[in-house]
Design a protein around this motif. Structure first.
Motif, PDB file in Angstrom:
ATOM      1  N   UNK A 141       0.843  -1.236  -0.014  1.00  0.00           N
ATOM      2  CA  UNK A 141       0.006  -0.124  -0.086  1.00  0.00           C
ATOM      3  C   UNK A 141       1.018   1.314  -0.100  1.00  0.00           C
ATOM      4  N   UNK A 142       1.870   1.280   0.968  1.00  0.00           N
ATOM      5  CA  UNK A 142       2.795   2.355   0.876  1.00  0.00           C
ATOM      6  C   UNK A 142       3.500   2.448  -0.444  1.00  0.00           C
ATOM      7  N   UNK A 143       4.049   1.401  -0.808  1.00  0.00           N
ATOM      8  CA  UNK A 143       4.802   1.526  -2.350  1.00  0.00           C
ATOM      9  C   UNK A 143       3.733   2.119  -3.377  1.00  0.00           C
ATOM     10  N   UNK A 144       2.532   1.839  -3.429  1.00  0.00           N
ATOM     11  CA  UNK A 144       1.632   2.302  -4.525  1.00  0.00           C
ATOM     12  C   UNK A 144       1.286   3.628  -4.161  1.00  0.00           C
ATOM     13  N   UNK A 145       1.055   4.242  -2.990  1.00  0.00           N
ATOM     14  CA  UNK A 145       1.136   5.677  -2.720  1.00  0.00           C
ATOM     15  C   UNK A 145       2.363   6.407  -2.984  1.00  0.00           C
ATOM     16  N   UNK A 146       3.382   5.881  -2.887  1.00  0.00           N
ATOM     17  CA  UNK A 146       4.606   6.431  -3.247  1.00  0.00           C
ATOM     18  C   UNK A 146       4.922   6.534  -4.735  1.00  0.00           C
ATOM     19  N   UNK A 147       4.177   5.400  -5.416  1.00  0.00           N
ATOM     20  CA  UNK A 147       4.314   5.407  -7.002  1.00  0.00           C
ATOM     21  C   UNK A 147       3.365   6.576  -7.558  1.00  0.00           C
ATOM     22  N   UNK A 148       2.215   6.776  -6.988  1.00  0.00           N
ATOM     23  CA  UNK A 148       1.426   7.978  -7.296  1.00  0.00           C
ATOM     24  C   UNK A 148       1.977   9.341  -7.058  1.00  0.00           C
ATOM     25  N   UNK A 149       2.771   9.617  -5.837  1.00  0.00           N
ATOM     26  CA  UNK A 149       3.383  10.679  -5.579  1.00  0.00           C
ATOM     27  C   UNK A 149       4.583  11.036  -6.593  1.00  0.00           C
ATOM     28  N   UNK A 150       5.188   9.842  -6.829  1.00  0.00           N
ATOM     29  CA  UNK A 150       6.475  10.076  -7.800  1.00  0.00           C
ATOM     30  C   UNK A 150       6.212  10.222  -9.184  1.00  0.00           C
ATOM     31  N   UNK A 151       5.060   9.583  -9.712  1.00  0.00           N
ATOM     32  CA  UNK A 151       4.623   9.435 -11.112  1.00  0.00           C
ATOM     33  C   UNK A 151       3.413  10.288 -11.394  1.00  0.00           C
ATOM     34  N   UNK A 152       3.001  10.807 -10.324  1.00  0.00           N
ATOM     35  CA  UNK A 152       1.486  11.447 -10.868  1.00  0.00           C
ATOM     36  C   UNK A 152       0.352  10.539 -10.839  1.00  0.00           C
ATOM     37  N   UNK A 153      -0.650  10.847  -9.884  1.00  0.00           N
ATOM     38  CA  UNK A 153      -1.676   9.791  -9.866  1.00  0.00           C
ATOM     39  C   UNK A 153      -2.720  10.152 -11.008  1.00  0.00           C
ATOM     40  N   UNK A 154      -3.226   8.985 -11.549  1.00  0.00           N
ATOM     41  CA  UNK A 154      -4.166   9.243 -12.760  1.00  0.00           C
ATOM     42  C   UNK A 154      -5.471   9.563 -11.842  1.00  0.00           C
ATOM     43  N   UNK A 155      -6.516   9.837 -12.657  1.00  0.00           N
ATOM     44  CA  UNK A 155      -7.719  10.182 -12.059  1.00  0.00           C
ATOM     45  C   UNK A 155      -8.126   9.040 -11.377  1.00  0.00           C
ATOM     46  N   UNK A 156      -9.092   9.219 -10.362  1.00  0.00           N
ATOM     47  CA  UNK A 156      -9.639   8.271  -9.674  1.00  0.00           C
ATOM     48  C   UNK A 156     -10.721   7.533 -10.575  1.00  0.00           C
ATOM     49  N   UNK A 157     -10.696   6.114 -10.381  1.00  0.00           N
ATOM     50  CA  UNK A 157     -11.692   5.412 -11.045  1.00  0.00           C
ATOM     51  C   UNK A 157     -12.154   4.409  -9.933  1.00  0.00           C
ATOM     52  N   UNK A 158     -13.503   4.038 -10.155  1.00  0.00           N
ATOM     53  CA  UNK A 158     -14.106   2.867  -9.331  1.00  0.00           C
ATOM     54  C   UNK A 158     -12.984   1.630  -9.465  1.00  0.00           C
ATOM     55  N   UNK A 159     -13.565   0.892  -8.128  1.00  0.00           N
ATOM     56  CA  UNK A 159     -12.672  -0.284  -8.183  1.00  0.00           C
ATOM     57  C   UNK A 159     -13.313  -1.212  -9.182  1.00  0.00           C
ATOM     58  N   UNK A 160     -12.382  -2.015 -10.048  1.00  0.00           N
ATOM     59  CA  UNK A 160     -12.480  -3.212 -10.957  1.00  0.00           C
ATOM     60  C   UNK A 160     -11.947  -4.239 -10.461  1.00  0.00           C
ATOM     61  N   UNK A 161     -11.938  -5.380 -11.371  1.00  0.00           N
ATOM     62  CA  UNK A 161     -11.832  -6.722 -11.105  1.00  0.00           C
ATOM     63  C   UNK A 161     -10.112  -6.763 -10.319  1.00  0.00           C
ATOM     64  N   UNK A 162      -9.302  -5.930 -10.844  1.00  0.00           N
ATOM     65  CA  UNK A 162      -7.889  -6.148 -10.471  1.00  0.00           C
ATOM     66  C   UNK A 162      -7.643  -4.720  -9.488  1.00  0.00           C
TER      67      UNK A 162
END
Length: 166
Positions: A141-162
């Motif tokens: 979870x931490x890594x994915x938050x860092x990825x969003x900070x480092x590389x720009x978060x895409x627009x939020x989308x509803x949860x999908x299968x993955x």
């Protein structure tokens, strides 16, 4: 996979960075540590090693894992099993883990890239499985938050299968 283990983590998130550029960043020692810090730091034998150049199914190197970047708490030996255009599968064994299997894939989207990590861990001591899975989920979870900070978060989308929220 040993004991038909269930993944501790199956997490995806989307960042704004194009897949080709992101792949070059997240498959380097500097990129890995950028995702993990400030909680964890890993050692690598070469600062500029490239995943694409790694021999398959061969132990590559031992890596010390440091808590908060300074306190050694585990040592992993890494083996790369697959490397594709934008995916890899690596396993390691460590002092604490009988098996660590990490699969990462990057999928290009109209708005950037979906990064998916699937991690399965089998601790050396089975009684540690619940705590180990909890820690691994927190790290990713931490890594994915860092990825969003480092590389720009895409627009939020509803949860999908993955796309799972933890």
């Amino acid at each position: 996979m040993e004991d038909a283990a269930i993944p501790a983590v199956d997490i995806s998130s989307e960042v704004a960075e194009p897949a080709a550029a992101l792949w070059l960043a997240v498959t380097t020692p500097r990129g890995v540590n950028a995702e993990l810090m400030p909680f964890i730091r890993m050692t690598f034998p070469e600062a500029d090693m490239r995943l694409a150049d790694a021999p398959l199914d061969t132990p590559l190197f031992g890596s010390w894992i440091f808590l908060f970047g300074v306190l050694p708490f585990d040592r992993h030996t890494f083996v790369i099993h697959e490397v594709g255009a934008r995916h890899f599968v690596e396993t390691s064994r460590s002092l604490l883990q009988k098996l660590w299997r990490h699969e990462r894939s990057l999928t290009e989207t109209a708005g950037g890239t979906i990064i998916r990590d699937v991690v399965t861990v089998i601790p050396r001591f089975s009684f540690a499985a619940p705590a180990t899975n909890f820690v691994v989920r927190a790290i990713f979870r931490h890594r994915h938050r860092r990825l969003a900070r480092l590389y720009g978060a895409a627009q939020e989308k509803p949860a999908g299968p993955h796309r799972r929220a933890f």
